[in-house]
Design a protein around this motif. Structure first.
Motif, PDB file in Angstrom:
ATOM      1  N   HIS A  50      33.024  72.009  88.267  1.00 36.88           N
ATOM      2  CA  HIS A  50      33.721  73.143  88.324  1.00 36.88           C
ATOM      3  C   HIS A  50      32.715  74.685  87.793  1.00 36.88           C
ATOM      4  O   HIS A  50      31.689  75.024  87.698  1.00 36.88           O
ATOM      5  CB  HIS A  50      34.993  73.962  88.210  1.00 36.88           C
ATOM      6  N   THR A  51      32.623  74.876  86.238  1.00 32.88           N
ATOM      7  CA  THR A  51      31.468  75.256  85.017  1.00 32.88           C
ATOM      8  C   THR A  51      29.811  75.379  85.433  1.00 32.88           C
ATOM      9  O   THR A  51      29.209  75.495  85.607  1.00 32.88           O
ATOM     10  CB  THR A  51      32.224  75.432  83.594  1.00 32.88           C
ATOM     11  N   ALA A  82      35.011  69.969  91.865  1.00 37.01           N
ATOM     12  CA  ALA A  82      36.553  70.612  92.040  1.00 37.01           C
ATOM     13  C   ALA A  82      37.160  71.204  93.890  1.00 37.01           C
ATOM     14  O   ALA A  82      37.528  71.163  94.147  1.00 37.01           O
ATOM     15  CB  ALA A  82      36.689  71.954  91.478  1.00 37.01           C
ATOM     16  N   ALA A  83      36.016  71.698  94.030  1.00 35.14           N
ATOM     17  CA  ALA A  83      36.317  71.772  96.097  1.00 35.14           C
ATOM     18  C   ALA A  83      36.570  70.770  96.084  1.00 35.14           C
ATOM     19  O   ALA A  83      37.396  71.090  97.594  1.00 35.14           O
ATOM     20  CB  ALA A  83      34.911  72.213  96.339  1.00 35.14           C
ATOM     21  N   ASP A  84      36.544  69.019  95.785  1.00 37.26           N
ATOM     22  CA  ASP A  84      36.943  68.122  96.395  1.00 37.26           C
ATOM     23  C   ASP A  84      37.613  67.277  96.275  1.00 37.26           C
ATOM     24  O   ASP A  84      39.008  67.088  96.368  1.00 37.26           O
ATOM     25  CB  ASP A  84      35.741  66.821  96.096  1.00 37.26           C
ATOM     26  N   SER A  85      38.403  68.153  95.056  1.00 37.17           N
ATOM     27  CA  SER A  85      39.947  67.792  93.704  1.00 37.17           C
ATOM     28  C   SER A  85      40.891  69.320  94.276  1.00 37.17           C
ATOM     29  O   SER A  85      41.407  69.407  95.666  1.00 37.17           O
ATOM     30  CB  SER A  85      39.370  67.377  92.767  1.00 37.17           C
ATOM     31  N   TYR A  86      40.778  69.736  92.696  1.00 38.86           N
ATOM     32  CA  TYR A  86      42.300  71.053  92.836  1.00 38.86           C
ATOM     33  C   TYR A  86      41.735  71.283  94.046  1.00 38.86           C
ATOM     34  O   TYR A  86      42.771  72.310  94.520  1.00 38.86           O
ATOM     35  CB  TYR A  86      41.580  71.102  91.793  1.00 38.86           C
ATOM     36  N   LEU A  87      40.155  72.483  94.494  1.00 34.94           N
ATOM     37  CA  LEU A  87      40.039  73.267  95.242  1.00 34.94           C
ATOM     38  C   LEU A  87      40.392  72.756  96.906  1.00 34.94           C
ATOM     39  O   LEU A  87      39.822  74.010  97.514  1.00 34.94           O
ATOM     40  CB  LEU A  87      39.137  74.088  95.292  1.00 34.94           C
ATOM     41  N   ARG A  88      40.003  71.416  97.306  1.00 34.80           N
ATOM     42  CA  ARG A  88      39.858  71.272  98.390  1.00 34.80           C
ATOM     43  C   ARG A  88      40.862  71.994  99.854  1.00 34.80           C
ATOM     44  O   ARG A  88      40.791  72.350 100.553  1.00 34.80           O
ATOM     45  CB  ARG A  88      40.315  69.724  98.398  1.00 34.80           C
ATOM     46  N   MET A 122      38.460  72.938  83.634  1.00 32.04           N
ATOM     47  CA  MET A 122      39.584  74.071  85.618  1.00 32.04           C
ATOM     48  C   MET A 122      39.357  75.640  84.758  1.00 32.04           C
ATOM     49  O   MET A 122      40.396  76.650  84.926  1.00 32.04           O
ATOM     50  CB  MET A 122      40.368  73.867  84.064  1.00 32.04           C
ATOM     51  N   ASP A 123      39.025  75.846  84.774  1.00 31.05           N
ATOM     52  CA  ASP A 123      38.235  77.540  84.551  1.00 31.05           C
ATOM     53  C   ASP A 123      38.503  77.937  85.525  1.00 31.05           C
ATOM     54  O   ASP A 123      38.428  79.403  85.709  1.00 31.05           O
ATOM     55  CB  ASP A 123      36.949  77.526  83.590  1.00 31.05           C
ATOM     56  N   TRP A 124      38.557  77.620  86.564  1.00 33.17           N
ATOM     57  CA  TRP A 124      38.691  77.870  88.712  1.00 33.17           C
ATOM     58  C   TRP A 124      40.054  79.048  88.030  1.00 33.17           C
ATOM     59  O   TRP A 124      40.611  79.991  88.934  1.00 33.17           O
ATOM     60  CB  TRP A 124      38.438  76.935  89.485  1.00 33.17           C
ATOM     61  N   GLY A 154      44.768  61.926  82.207  1.00 35.82           N
ATOM     62  CA  GLY A 154      44.334  63.401  83.043  1.00 35.82           C
ATOM     63  C   GLY A 154      43.843  64.181  81.052  1.00 35.82           C
ATOM     64  O   GLY A 154      44.681  63.936  80.934  1.00 35.82           O
ATOM     65  N   ILE A 155      42.466  65.178  81.697  1.00 35.98           N
ATOM     66  CA  ILE A 155      41.690  65.233  80.643  1.00 35.98           C
ATOM     67  C   ILE A 155      41.232  66.466  80.783  1.00 35.98           C
ATOM     68  O   ILE A 155      40.692  66.880  82.392  1.00 35.98           O
ATOM     69  CB  ILE A 155      40.987  64.579  80.078  1.00 35.98           C
ATOM     70  N   CYS A 156      41.958  68.124  81.172  1.00 35.49           N
ATOM     71  CA  CYS A 156      41.644  69.160  81.332  1.00 35.49           C
ATOM     72  C   CYS A 156      40.737  70.490  80.261  1.00 35.49           C
ATOM     73  O   CYS A 156      40.842  69.541  79.271  1.00 35.49           O
ATOM     74  CB  CYS A 156      43.079  70.723  81.133  1.00 35.49           C
TER      75      CYS A 156
END
Length: 289
Positions: A50-51, A82-88, A122-124, A154-156
């Motif tokens: 994302h960043t 991240a648009a394919d995961s968290y932000l999809r 994860m900055d989103w 899982g690693i943030c």
């Protein structure tokens, strides 16, 4: 290095890590370490950028050495946005994310990998993304709904600045392995973390005027947990004021209205004192030794 078979590595319960970086050189150093560890363990490694752009991450990995170049070529390392995961799907939805993680791990195992390693920038979470206020709920649920029975790591990954901001600061504090993410400058006075084993949530810090925002966010997340009984371990709480006791009483009432319960374990003396001072307001609080 090829894929691991069942005889090469034992199937391990997953882990929950958080890392921060101060600048690009620090990011590149951590990137190489995190990727190599997963590759050495025979995990499928998914990196959600994302960043940085996916191309920047892939190019950095390729430049870091032949082992990482080979991992990209054989698709052990896959880099996506991240648009394919968290932000999809927005607003951010913990239910969809947890289902996706479980499905991705099963697919990785079916393809012969020893498990799944997911690294997410994860900055989103600090950029007014719809549903970002549910990130704490998501982090608290991962232990019992993913890591307990599947080999998912899982690693943030946060910039140091983002890790001090809401809602990222509370979410970062949930991780069992904070590594370098003690997060200098994060002055959150109250945090929540899942306990292993047993599914309890442990609060740590002071529940007072200065932490009222953190307590409100934590209790909002608690109300969303898909559990018939929510257990809060308060042994790490050194003080609760009357407002905090009232907030716990309101949360108890909300859950009771859903035929659910809130059980408070190891209540600090200050909470017991408030309950004695205001017995009517606190009569529904359920506490254990």
């Amino acid at each position: 290095m090829g894929r691991k078979t069942d005889g090469d590595l034992p199937v391990r319960r997953g882990g929950h890590l958080c890392r921060t970086y101060a600048d690009e050189s620090h990011w590149a150093l951590q990137l190489g370490d995190l990727l190599r560890e997963g590759i050495a363990l025979g995990q499928q490694v998914l990196y959600y950028a994302h960043t940085h752009t996916p191309l920047e991450v892939t190019d950095r990995a390729r430049a870091d050495g032949r082992d990482l170049r080979a991992a990209v070529e054989r698709e052990q390392l896959r880099v996506r946005s991240a648009a394919d995961s968290y932000l999809r799907h927005l607003p951010f939805d913990p239910d969809l994310m947890i289902t996706g993680l479980r499905d991705s791990c099963r697919l990785a195992l079916a393809q012969g990998w020893s498990g799944l390693r997911v690294i997410g920038e994860m900055d989103w979470a600090t950029q007014h993304v719809p549903g970002a206020d549910r990130l704490l709920e998501y982090e608290l649920r991962l232990d019992t709904e993913v890591f307990t029975d599947l080999p998912v790591t899982g690693i943030c990954l946060y910039t140091a600045q983002a890790a001090t901001r809401s809602p990222a600061a509370l979410a970062a504090a949930t991780h069992h392995d904070l590594g370098n993410a003690g997060v200098p400058g994060n002055d959150a006075r109250l945090t929540a973390r899942p306990l292993r084993p047993g599914g309890r949530m442990r609060l740590s810090g002071s529940a007072d005027w200065d932490s009222r925002t953190e307590l409100a966010e934590i209790l909002a997340a608690v109300c969303r947990l898909p559990l018939p009984v929510v257990h809060l371990d308060l042994r790490g709480v050194d003080f609760t004021d009357t407002a905090a006791a009232a907030a716990l009483a309101r949360t108890t009432a909300v859950l009771a209205g859903q035929d659910r319960r809130l059980v408070l374990h190891h209540a600090p003396p200050s909470l017991r004192t408030v309950a004695q001072m205001f017995p009517e307001d606190c009569r529904d609080l359920e506490t254990t030794a």
